[in-house]
Design a protein around this motif. Structure first.
Motif, PDB file in Angstrom:
ATOM      1  N   LEU A  20      30.468  46.832 -25.760  1.00 37.31           N
ATOM      2  CA  LEU A  20      31.083  45.590 -25.265  1.00 37.31           C
ATOM      3  C   LEU A  20      32.482  45.384 -25.834  1.00 37.31           C
ATOM      4  CD1 LEU A  20      27.891  43.391 -25.578  1.00 37.31           C
ATOM      5  CD2 LEU A  20      28.774  44.541 -23.543  1.00 37.31           C
ATOM      6  N   ARG A  21      32.820  46.133 -26.882  1.00 39.32           N
ATOM      7  CA  ARG A  21      34.156  46.021 -27.467  1.00 39.32           C
ATOM      8  C   ARG A  21      35.176  46.930 -26.784  1.00 39.32           C
ATOM      9  NH1 ARG A  21      31.575  46.442 -32.681  1.00 39.32           N
ATOM     10  NH2 ARG A  21      32.763  48.321 -33.159  1.00 39.32           N
ATOM     11  N   LEU A  22      34.698  47.813 -25.925  1.00 42.52           N
ATOM     12  CA  LEU A  22      35.619  48.755 -25.275  1.00 42.52           C
ATOM     13  C   LEU A  22      36.456  48.055 -24.208  1.00 42.52           C
ATOM     14  CD1 LEU A  22      33.219  51.801 -24.785  1.00 42.52           C
ATOM     15  CD2 LEU A  22      34.677  51.245 -26.747  1.00 42.52           C
ATOM     16  N   THR A  23      37.759  48.312 -24.254  1.00 39.39           N
ATOM     17  CA  THR A  23      38.627  47.648 -23.275  1.00 39.39           C
ATOM     18  C   THR A  23      39.549  48.622 -22.540  1.00 39.39           C
ATOM     19  OG1 THR A  23      40.173  47.210 -25.075  1.00 39.39           O
ATOM     20  CG2 THR A  23      38.704  45.401 -24.431  1.00 39.39           C
ATOM     21  N   SER A  24      39.933  49.716 -23.211  1.00 34.87           N
ATOM     22  CA  SER A  24      40.916  50.593 -22.578  1.00 34.87           C
ATOM     23  C   SER A  24      40.244  51.710 -21.789  1.00 34.87           C
ATOM     24  CB  SER A  24      41.838  51.206 -23.639  1.00 34.87           C
ATOM     25  OG  SER A  24      41.130  52.167 -24.392  1.00 34.87           O
ATOM     26  N   PHE A  25      40.298  51.591 -20.461  1.00 37.82           N
ATOM     27  CA  PHE A  25      39.749  52.657 -19.610  1.00 37.82           C
ATOM     28  C   PHE A  25      40.880  53.288 -18.804  1.00 37.82           C
ATOM     29  CE2 PHE A  25      36.238  49.670 -20.367  1.00 37.82           C
ATOM     30  CZ  PHE A  25      35.342  50.533 -20.981  1.00 37.82           C
ATOM     31  N   GLN A  26      40.682  54.530 -18.403  1.00 34.35           N
ATOM     32  CA  GLN A  26      41.770  55.296 -17.790  1.00 34.35           C
ATOM     33  C   GLN A  26      41.637  55.512 -16.291  1.00 34.35           C
ATOM     34  OE1 GLN A  26      44.541  56.350 -19.503  1.00 34.35           O
ATOM     35  NE2 GLN A  26      43.659  55.138 -21.144  1.00 34.35           N
ATOM     36  N   ALA A  27      40.428  55.580 -15.793  1.00 36.74           N
ATOM     37  CA  ALA A  27      40.231  55.976 -14.395  1.00 36.74           C
ATOM     38  C   ALA A  27      40.282  54.774 -13.454  1.00 36.74           C
ATOM     39  CB  ALA A  27      38.902  56.705 -14.259  1.00 36.74           C
ATOM     40  N   GLU A  28      40.512  55.068 -12.186  1.00 35.42           N
ATOM     41  CA  GLU A  28      40.444  54.016 -11.163  1.00 35.42           C
ATOM     42  C   GLU A  28      39.116  54.137 -10.430  1.00 35.42           C
ATOM     43  OE1 GLU A  28      43.854  54.074  -8.605  1.00 35.42           O
ATOM     44  OE2 GLU A  28      45.235  54.138 -10.299  1.00 35.42           O
ATOM     45  N   TYR A  29      38.596  52.968 -10.031  1.00 34.56           N
ATOM     46  CA  TYR A  29      37.279  52.961  -9.403  1.00 34.56           C
ATOM     47  C   TYR A  29      37.315  52.263  -8.045  1.00 34.56           C
ATOM     48  CZ  TYR A  29      35.791  54.413 -14.004  1.00 34.56           C
ATOM     49  OH  TYR A  29      35.645  55.116 -15.168  1.00 34.56           O
ATOM     50  N   LYS A  30      36.414  52.676  -7.166  1.00 30.06           N
ATOM     51  CA  LYS A  30      36.262  52.037  -5.849  1.00 30.06           C
ATOM     52  C   LYS A  30      34.946  51.268  -5.815  1.00 30.06           C
ATOM     53  CE  LYS A  30      36.390  56.123  -4.292  1.00 30.06           C
ATOM     54  NZ  LYS A  30      36.318  57.384  -3.537  1.00 30.06           N
ATOM     55  N   ASN A  31      34.810  50.452  -4.796  1.00 27.74           N
ATOM     56  CA  ASN A  31      33.542  49.762  -4.499  1.00 27.74           C
ATOM     57  C   ASN A  31      33.031  48.881  -5.641  1.00 27.74           C
ATOM     58  OD1 ASN A  31      33.641  51.283  -2.109  1.00 27.74           O
ATOM     59  ND2 ASN A  31      32.472  52.951  -3.043  1.00 27.74           N
ATOM     60  N   GLY A  32      33.953  48.301  -6.386  1.00 25.52           N
ATOM     61  CA  GLY A  32      33.551  47.334  -7.404  1.00 25.52           C
ATOM     62  C   GLY A  32      32.925  47.912  -8.656  1.00 25.52           C
ATOM     63  N   ASP A 143      34.846  58.160 -19.048  1.00 29.48           N
ATOM     64  CA  ASP A 143      35.788  57.083 -19.373  1.00 29.48           C
ATOM     65  C   ASP A 143      35.287  56.268 -20.571  1.00 29.48           C
ATOM     66  OD1 ASP A 143      38.196  55.862 -18.885  1.00 29.48           O
ATOM     67  OD2 ASP A 143      37.618  54.917 -16.994  1.00 29.48           O
ATOM     68  N   VAL A 144      34.016  55.966 -20.564  1.00 31.65           N
ATOM     69  CA  VAL A 144      33.419  55.207 -21.667  1.00 31.65           C
ATOM     70  C   VAL A 144      33.487  56.009 -22.978  1.00 31.65           C
ATOM     71  CG1 VAL A 144      31.217  54.324 -22.581  1.00 31.65           C
ATOM     72  CG2 VAL A 144      31.939  53.748 -20.248  1.00 31.65           C
ATOM     73  N   LEU A 145      33.206  57.280 -22.894  1.00 26.69           N
ATOM     74  CA  LEU A 145      33.213  58.091 -24.125  1.00 26.69           C
ATOM     75  C   LEU A 145      34.617  58.229 -24.714  1.00 26.69           C
ATOM     76  CD1 LEU A 145      30.646  60.998 -23.611  1.00 26.69           C
ATOM     77  CD2 LEU A 145      30.280  58.647 -24.366  1.00 26.69           C
ATOM     78  N   VAL A 146      35.621  58.396 -23.858  1.00 24.30           N
ATOM     79  CA  VAL A 146      36.995  58.511 -24.372  1.00 24.30           C
ATOM     80  C   VAL A 146      37.405  57.201 -25.036  1.00 24.30           C
ATOM     81  CG1 VAL A 146      39.424  58.790 -23.738  1.00 24.30           C
ATOM     82  CG2 VAL A 146      37.694  60.284 -22.722  1.00 24.30           C
ATOM     83  N   SER A 147      37.082  56.091 -24.384  1.00 29.96           N
ATOM     84  CA  SER A 147      37.388  54.779 -24.941  1.00 29.96           C
ATOM     85  C   SER A 147      36.659  54.574 -26.275  1.00 29.96           C
ATOM     86  CB  SER A 147      36.983  53.705 -23.937  1.00 29.96           C
ATOM     87  OG  SER A 147      37.358  52.432 -24.380  1.00 29.96           O
ATOM     88  N   LEU A 148      35.441  55.056 -26.337  1.00 24.58           N
ATOM     89  CA  LEU A 148      34.632  54.985 -27.551  1.00 24.58           C
ATOM     90  C   LEU A 148      35.274  55.810 -28.666  1.00 24.58           C
ATOM     91  CD1 LEU A 148      31.905  53.816 -28.511  1.00 24.58           C
ATOM     92  CD2 LEU A 148      30.771  55.790 -27.467  1.00 24.58           C
ATOM     93  N   GLY A 149      35.757  56.987 -28.324  1.00 26.68           N
ATOM     94  CA  GLY A 149      36.419  57.835 -29.311  1.00 26.68           C
ATOM     95  C   GLY A 149      37.612  57.138 -29.937  1.00 26.68           C
ATOM     96  N   ARG A 150      38.370  56.431 -29.098  1.00 29.29           N
ATOM     97  CA  ARG A 150      39.529  55.682 -29.589  1.00 29.29           C
ATOM     98  C   ARG A 150      39.077  54.541 -30.489  1.00 29.29           C
ATOM     99  NH1 ARG A 150      44.713  54.927 -27.030  1.00 29.29           N
ATOM    100  NH2 ARG A 150      43.941  55.821 -25.089  1.00 29.29           N
ATOM    101  N   GLU A 151      38.086  53.806 -30.030  1.00 26.75           N
ATOM    102  CA  GLU A 151      37.547  52.666 -30.774  1.00 26.75           C
ATOM    103  C   GLU A 151      36.997  53.099 -32.138  1.00 26.75           C
ATOM    104  OE1 GLU A 151      37.441  49.413 -29.996  1.00 26.75           O
ATOM    105  OE2 GLU A 151      36.137  48.764 -31.642  1.00 26.75           O
ATOM    106  N   LEU A 152      36.455  54.320 -32.200  1.00 22.59           N
ATOM    107  CA  LEU A 152      35.848  54.812 -33.442  1.00 22.59           C
ATOM    108  C   LEU A 152      36.881  55.403 -34.404  1.00 22.59           C
ATOM    109  CD1 LEU A 152      32.712  56.561 -31.866  1.00 22.59           C
ATOM    110  CD2 LEU A 152      32.689  54.481 -33.252  1.00 22.59           C
TER     111      LEU A 152
END
Lengths: 189, 189
Positions: A20-32, A143-152
């Motif tokens: 829930l602390r992750l904020t920086s994501f890199q990819a673009e997403y479709k369909n919500g 995307d979540v794992l990369v953001s997690l790596g940064r957060e860690l």
């Protein structure tokens, strides 16, 4: 259900609160789709001890050989990983309707003395169930794992991948290491 | 001095007894060097908590950036690695005359659910002091780590290396992964 949307009764391999602390994501997403909410009946969360009964090992067998792993062996491995503090960030997506784990990817953190005694991390064992392809779930997991790596606090996140996946990983900012080679010795399958 | 030739009073990052069980080595050596006895005044052993005072971090700075790491930070990192059971096999060579660590390489074991819930391992951070080059010590360190990976039940041992080191690693049986790519994202140095 705890306040943060994660079930308190389950045994998670890492504290879900960090997601829930992750904020920086890199990819673009479709369909919500968003990384933390990948679909109406889909839940992104850490691997749970209870996932042995939710097809977790069957999912991994779509990636590579798993072999016979008893419940006892699974639980033993899970507990050993969990005991290794701040290391195994096994992250899954469950389809809450079928109660099956349909996607998984792992961030493994490696502690270092170099680089101010920080750490590096690796993306490992990315797999999405065949029936759920085309729903951006591989993208969500990485995307979540990369953001997690940064957060860690890791100084880098790396991975090994086949030629046909190189383009996919550039979405997140991964670059082929120039003049870097991956080599291995295999003892058994 | 304990019976096995390792000093009982030191805090080793892993049990040195496992080194004495290693038998399968791959490289050829000249001048009477063997993996476990790399030279008259040289001792191969696990990293010790006491190595902060034996130039360990200065050695690593010949490999890459280390930055300022206080004794407290070093000991904290050492203890966290050691607490992560069966994971960090940091292996060093000490020159017992100068009481300096002059070579180091790390085998990191990663637990898996795949491949019958066994493990893989990686060779990391191989460095030999400039003044000790040409004494086959890099070969000794890598040979020991590969043998250790096999002894620890890993299904494979891998590494990343620069182009000019590829030939060196083939000595031990490492092969470039066909169609395999190494990619990374770097957050800081």
């Amino acid at each position: 259900m705890a306040e943060n949307g994660f079930q308190g009764a389950l045994t998670y391999i890492y504290d879900p609160a960090i997601l829930l602390r992750l904020t920086s994501f890199q990819a673009e997403y479709k369909n919500g789709v968003t990384p933390l909410n990948p679909g109406e009946t889909l839940k992104l969360r850490p691997l749970c001890l209870e996932d042995y009964d939710k097809g977790y090992l069957q999912l991994l067998s779509q990636l590579t050989s798993v072999g016979d792993v008893t419940r006892e062996q699974f639980e033993d491995r899970f507990n050993k990983m969990k005991a290794c503090d701040d290391t195994y960030y096994v992250t899954v997506i469950e389809d809450t309707t079928s109660k099956q784990v349909i996607g998984s990817a792992t961030l493994v953190k490696e502690q270092k003395f170099i680089h101010r005694s920080t750490a590096r991390a690796r993306v490992e064992d990315v797999v999405v169930n065949d029936s759920y392809r085309g729903k951006q779930l591989g993208k969500v997991l990485v995307d979540v794992l990369v953001s997690l790596g940064r957060e860690l606090g890791c100084y880098k996140v790396s991975l090994e991948c086949k030629d046909h996946n190189v383009k996919f990983y550039t979405i997140f900012g991964f670059e082929a290491g120039k003049g870097q080679n991956y080599m291995q010795i295999r003892f058994f399958d």
